[in-house]
Scaffold this motif. Structure first.
Motif, short mmCIF file in Angstrom:
data_model
loop_
_atom_site.label_atom_id
_atom_site.label_comp_id
_atom_site.label_asym_id
_atom_site.label_seq_id
_atom_site.Cartn_x
_atom_site.Cartn_y
_atom_site.Cartn_z
N SER A 150 -6.89 -2.39 9.09
CA SER A 150 -6.02 -1.96 7.99
C SER A 150 -6.64 -2.19 6.61
O SER A 150 -6.17 -1.63 5.62
N ARG A 200 -7.37 10.00 8.26
CA ARG A 200 -6.34 8.97 8.30
C ARG A 200 -6.73 7.82 7.39
O ARG A 200 -7.91 7.58 7.14
N TYR A 230 -3.07 3.34 8.24
CA TYR A 230 -2.61 4.10 9.39
C TYR A 230 -3.39 3.70 10.64
O TYR A 230 -2.82 3.57 11.73
#
Length: 463
Positions: free
Chosen positions: A363, A386, A390
């Motif tokens: 993350s 992404r 996510y």
């Protein structure tokens, strides 16, 4: 004394021969060499791209494969020899299950990952490594039911677990794009909680009849330490075996290396702190010292840093020892989970820890930290499809899916294994080699037991 599992003369040969014949037929119909293995395809590929034999993937991956192979057959096998009268079965059934599972895993994983043009499964050294990974998960589950199941039950368990493993792996790695190079989730968490659920369903209320055999002696613990040392030495290869070549693979091996070292010191410290009179407990050393390798599995290829990997290993050792000392008795008494090898403490909890560390590390991944190497670890983040947050969310979701599939799958398979036809040792005959093996130098009381069993079986057949 009556024991249906001793009649293996027909049950074991039938299942071994049937399973292997099915495997041979399926391999004949569905499997072929990949371009690095097939002579014609390899030469055609080389001529087109001007490559040499030295660039065959075999030379990059085979050393890691051999290390993983040693872990599967020697590491896992000898780690489970701690039981005083179950050494033949620990090493022998480990050998049997692994030999079957790696073949079945090649097919199951191939259905999802290796089929080209919808017709053939292409196999090479990477598929061999992945099959061994799947086999490792089955052997983790074997540790939970060690001493209480027949070889026929174990083979049936492997049939279903390998299949479920392949499905879970496909969902995580392909559908969700999860990163789990060392298998904290796909291998360790799945194998541990699958096995725990199976052993819960197979709960034996009268297992106390075999309590005197559910323990170690001096030499059996020494043999188990052989397995520990092999696993400890080769774990960096295990976690890095299929990572991207170059810095990602180098980083995975190094992170695992330092995680294991830190874990070992915390294990010794916690063992002396919690054990009787400050003495070290060999059970802790055999198992908890390996927890750092499990916990470094998911985040190993990430920029965890040596500092971070040492913290992970340090925590894994503490958690594992505390699990052996305090949690295992509670699980058995309150939840009726008879975990023979303590796989929850070595693989379950450290696997969950590794998954959480992987989610957090993913993350916060940025190009500033990874540079151009970001595409090797997080290709979707690198190409902007992404965000890092996510990706971290997908990692966390993958842990939940793995736990769900392991628990539900273990529940169903546990009930399948209760079918009387598959055979299982009686409560009084658990943790005993002589039920299934010709044991040299048997003590008189065991010979008498076997004579009684054979007599009762003959009487049943004649009646």
């Amino acid at each position: 004394m009556t024991d249906t599992s001793t009649n293996m003369r027909l049950k074991l040969p039938v299942i071994c021969f049937i399973l292997e014949i099915i495997l041979i037929i399926l391999f004949g119909v569905l499997v072929e060499y990949d371009h690095d293995t097939d002579s014609k395809l390899f030469n055609k590929h080389n001529n087109h791209h001007n490559h040499s034999d030295a660039e065959n993937e075999f030379y990059y991956r085979y050393p890691s494969f051999q290390d993983v192979h040693v872990m599967i057959f020697i590491g896992f096998g000898f780690l489970m020899t701690f039981l005083q009268r179950y050494g033949f079965s620990s090493v022998g059934f480990n050998f049997l299950i692994a030999a079957f599972a790696l073949q079945w895993a090649t097919l199951m994983q191939g259905f999802f990952h290796g089929m080209h043009d919808g017709s053939k499964i292409h196999i090479g050294v990477t598929s061999m490594i992945n099959a061994d990974f799947c086999t490792g998960s089955v052997l983790i589950s074997f540790g939970a039911v060690l001493g209480k199941t027949s070889p026929v039950q174990l083979l049936v368990m492997a049939v279903f677990e390998v299949t479920l493993f392949a499905v879970n792996e496909f969902i995580l790695l392909t559908v969700l794009g999860t990163r789990d190079a060392g298998g904290s989730m796909t291998i360790h968490t799945f194998g541990a909680y699958f096995g725990l659920m199976v052993t819960r369903v197979l709960y034996r209320p009268n297992l106390s009849k075999s309590k005197h055999k559910n323990c170690s002696v001096y030499h059996s613990d020494l043999f188990a330490m052989i397995g520990t040392i092999y696993l400890w030495m080769f774990w960096p290869s295990f976690n890095s075996a299929i990572t991207e070549l170059g810095d990602a693979q180098h980083r995975t091996a190094m992170n695992t290396y330092y995680s294991l070292a830190a874990c070992t010191l915390s294990t010794y410290g916690m063992s002396a702190l919690t054990a009787h009179d400050g003495k070290l407990d060999m059970v802790h050393i055999q198992n908890a010292a390996l927890a750092g390798g499990v916990a470094a599995g998911t985040a190993g290829e990430m920029m965890l840093t040596p500092f971070g990997s040492m913290i992970v290993g340090f925590l894994a050792g503490i958690i594992s020892v505390l699990g052996f000392k305090y949690l295992s008795p509670i699980l058995e008494e309150k939840l009726r989970i008879q975990d023979t090898c303590g796989v929850h403490n070595l693989h379950g909890m450290p696997g969950v820890l590794g998954a959480i560390v992987g989610a957090v590390t993913a993350s916060v991944a940025t190009k500033d930290v990874y540079g151009n190497g970001l595409h090797k670890v997080f290709p979707d983040v690198a190409d902007g499809s992404r965000s890092a947050m996510y990706q971290g969310g997908m990692q966390a979701l993958s842990l939940a899916i793995t736990l769900g599939m392991a628990l539900i799958g273990g529940l169903i398979v546990g009930f399948i294994l209760k079918v009387p036809l598959l055979g299982a040792a009686s409560d009084a005959a658990c943790f005993e080699d002589s039920i299934y093996w010709e044991v040299p130098g048997e003590e008189p009381d065991h010979e008498e037991q076997m004579t009684v069993v054979k007599t009762e079986e003959s009487e049943k057949l004649s009646a």
